[in-house]
Design a protein around this motif. Structure first.
Motif, mmCIF file in Angstrom:
data_model
loop_
_atom_site.group_PDB
_atom_site.id
_atom_site.type_symbol
_atom_site.label_atom_id
_atom_site.label_comp_id
_atom_site.label_asym_id
_atom_site.label_seq_id
_atom_site.Cartn_x
_atom_site.Cartn_y
_atom_site.Cartn_z
ATOM 1 N N ILE A 136 10.703 60.494 85.765
ATOM 2 C CA ILE A 136 10.004 62.288 86.079
ATOM 3 C C ILE A 136 8.376 61.918 86.736
ATOM 4 O O ILE A 136 8.755 62.887 87.308
ATOM 5 C CB ILE A 136 9.325 61.536 84.534
ATOM 6 C CG1 ILE A 136 10.411 62.330 83.847
ATOM 7 C CG2 ILE A 136 8.287 62.986 84.150
ATOM 8 C CD1 ILE A 136 10.649 62.538 82.076
ATOM 9 N N GLU A 137 8.245 61.594 86.358
ATOM 10 C CA GLU A 137 7.205 61.185 88.169
ATOM 11 C C GLU A 137 7.611 61.660 89.320
ATOM 12 O O GLU A 137 6.909 62.379 90.151
ATOM 13 C CB GLU A 137 6.197 59.411 88.035
ATOM 14 C CG GLU A 137 6.065 58.482 87.209
ATOM 15 C CD GLU A 137 4.036 59.513 86.664
ATOM 16 O OE1 GLU A 137 3.548 59.708 87.712
ATOM 17 O OE2 GLU A 137 3.909 59.062 85.722
ATOM 18 N N ASN A 138 9.239 60.788 89.674
ATOM 19 C CA ASN A 138 9.167 61.454 90.772
ATOM 20 C C ASN A 138 9.663 62.551 90.642
ATOM 21 O O ASN A 138 9.072 62.640 91.756
ATOM 22 C CB ASN A 138 10.297 60.296 90.767
ATOM 23 C CG ASN A 138 10.815 60.869 92.262
ATOM 24 O OD1 ASN A 138 10.264 60.037 93.763
ATOM 25 N ND2 ASN A 138 12.404 60.340 92.712
ATOM 26 N N LYS A 139 10.072 62.943 89.847
ATOM 27 C CA LYS A 139 10.468 64.723 89.924
ATOM 28 C C LYS A 139 9.222 65.473 90.295
ATOM 29 O O LYS A 139 9.015 65.934 91.148
ATOM 30 C CB LYS A 139 10.748 65.373 88.826
ATOM 31 C CG LYS A 139 12.325 64.639 88.425
ATOM 32 C CD LYS A 139 13.347 64.892 88.908
ATOM 33 C CE LYS A 139 14.503 64.345 88.903
ATOM 34 N NZ LYS A 139 15.606 64.138 89.849
ATOM 35 N N VAL A 140 8.133 65.215 89.724
ATOM 36 C CA VAL A 140 6.849 66.342 89.688
ATOM 37 C C VAL A 140 5.842 65.693 90.651
ATOM 38 O O VAL A 140 5.657 66.725 91.208
ATOM 39 C CB VAL A 140 5.945 64.596 88.348
ATOM 40 C CG1 VAL A 140 3.982 65.554 88.288
ATOM 41 C CG2 VAL A 140 6.462 65.506 87.357
ATOM 42 N N LYS A 141 6.591 64.330 91.914
ATOM 43 C CA LYS A 141 5.699 64.264 92.730
ATOM 44 C C LYS A 141 6.456 65.008 93.347
ATOM 45 O O LYS A 141 5.221 65.616 94.849
ATOM 46 C CB LYS A 141 5.925 63.017 93.091
ATOM 47 C CG LYS A 141 5.240 62.605 94.239
ATOM 48 C CD LYS A 141 4.929 60.357 94.337
ATOM 49 C CE LYS A 141 6.056 60.026 94.645
ATOM 50 N NZ LYS A 141 6.563 58.833 94.920
ATOM 51 N N TYR A 142 7.597 64.794 93.677
ATOM 52 C CA TYR A 142 8.197 65.789 94.564
ATOM 53 C C TYR A 142 8.697 67.076 95.168
ATOM 54 O O TYR A 142 8.905 68.145 95.542
ATOM 55 C CB TYR A 142 9.857 64.870 95.274
ATOM 56 C CG TYR A 142 9.618 63.486 96.345
ATOM 57 C CD1 TYR A 142 9.196 63.832 97.118
ATOM 58 C CD2 TYR A 142 9.962 62.568 95.204
ATOM 59 C CE1 TYR A 142 9.342 62.904 98.027
ATOM 60 C CE2 TYR A 142 9.758 61.532 96.327
ATOM 61 C CZ TYR A 142 9.230 61.402 96.798
ATOM 62 O OH TYR A 142 9.325 60.082 97.794
ATOM 63 N N ILE A 143 8.753 67.810 93.283
ATOM 64 C CA ILE A 143 9.735 68.827 93.060
ATOM 65 C C ILE A 143 8.382 69.504 92.760
ATOM 66 O O ILE A 143 8.130 70.502 93.039
ATOM 67 C CB ILE A 143 10.696 69.273 92.049
ATOM 68 C CG1 ILE A 143 11.841 68.407 93.302
ATOM 69 C CG2 ILE A 143 11.114 70.360 92.048
ATOM 70 C CD1 ILE A 143 12.967 67.698 92.647
ATOM 71 N N VAL A 144 8.037 69.459 91.325
ATOM 72 C CA VAL A 144 7.621 70.676 90.426
ATOM 73 C C VAL A 144 5.930 70.851 91.193
ATOM 74 O O VAL A 144 5.023 71.679 91.259
ATOM 75 C CB VAL A 144 6.135 69.682 89.142
ATOM 76 C CG1 VAL A 144 5.370 70.302 88.911
ATOM 77 C CG2 VAL A 144 7.622 69.640 88.479
ATOM 78 N N LYS A 145 5.395 69.364 92.226
ATOM 79 C CA LYS A 145 3.939 69.555 92.549
ATOM 80 C C LYS A 145 4.435 70.870 94.668
ATOM 81 O O LYS A 145 3.683 70.203 94.614
ATOM 82 C CB LYS A 145 2.986 68.476 92.825
ATOM 83 C CG LYS A 145 3.053 67.516 91.889
ATOM 84 C CD LYS A 145 1.842 68.556 91.296
ATOM 85 C CE LYS A 145 1.610 67.688 89.328
ATOM 86 N NZ LYS A 145 1.038 68.378 88.454
#
Length: 228
Positions: free
Chosen positions: A116-125
């Motif tokens: 999830i951290e990875n998704k947040v870092k790369y995509i959500v943000k």
């Protein structure tokens, strides 16, 4: 630290839902949840979470139906399907439900949080830059699809992971082992032939002439390079 990232957990196992919810709230995420497929769609469309953790087997509507329905209604954020280990992941690939990624149960909570951290870092943000463009192609990672000269082309989850990794490492030589680690994970017993087969399929979707690829080039004896 408040991340301001909202996660929907759709899981009928109350113990598991509690554990995941508790952990994600401790990590600073906003959590909304439900235990059945019938309420899931209105929850997702109403709350507009950044990430949805969606169980494959649900009472009411199946996870696959929930996923397909919210995609048809314009929901473009990340949907991570949670599946029992016995289920064949390629079965999820085979139908175009619009799943962004998947995690198999039983999962390690640290692994889930890292994902999830990875998704947040790369995509959500990086919402503005999540869509990559090369040539006449647009890559939409959250709905694992391509727009090629105006035509929509579906990618499987694994093809999507492979392309996403190449697009983050443009013009770099990527060796096969690194690529397999990123795409299939640590304890995978996948062999290089399986990887090469996925590369061949991906080339058919992105290259005008897959036999002499312009983007996804082979580096003999090492691996691949995505050239733009």
């Amino acid at each position: 630290m408040e991340k301001e990232t909202k996660i929907a957990i759709i899981e009928d196992d109350e113990n598991l839902r509690f554990l995941v919810s508790h952990r994600l709230q401790n990590e600073g995420y906003i959590v909304v949840e439900t235990g059945n497929g019938d309420d899931a769609e209105s929850l997702i469309l109403g709350e507009q979470p950044d990430i949805v953790l969606l169980d494959w087997m649900l009472p009411g509507k199946q996870g696959s139906d929930v996923c397909r329905n919210v995609r048809e209604k314009g929901f473009e954020k990340i949907i991570i399907m949670m599946t029992a280990k016995a289920q064949d992941v390629d079965k999820i690939d085979a139908y175009h439900f619009g799943v962004s990624d998947y995690v198999t149960k039983p999962f390690n909570m640290d692994v889930l949080v890292a994902m999830i951290e990875n998704k947040v870092k790369y995509i959500v943000k990086q919402d503005r830059s999540e869509i990559s463009r090369f040539g006449d192609i647009e890559h939409h990672p959250n709905t694992h699809s391509l727009l090629k000269a105006g035509q929509r082309i579906e990618l499987t989850i694994l093809e999507n992971r492979i392309l996403l990794y190449f697009l983050k490492n443009i013009n770099k030589v990527i060796n096969r082992e690194d690529l397999m680690m990123v795409v299939w994970g640590y304890n995978s017993d996948v062999n290089t032939r399986t990887l090469d087969m996925h590369i061949v399929r991906l080339r058919k979707k992105i290259e005008d002439n897959p036999d002499t690829p312009r983007y996804l080039q082979t580096v003999r004896g090492v691996g691949y390079k995505f050239v733009i």
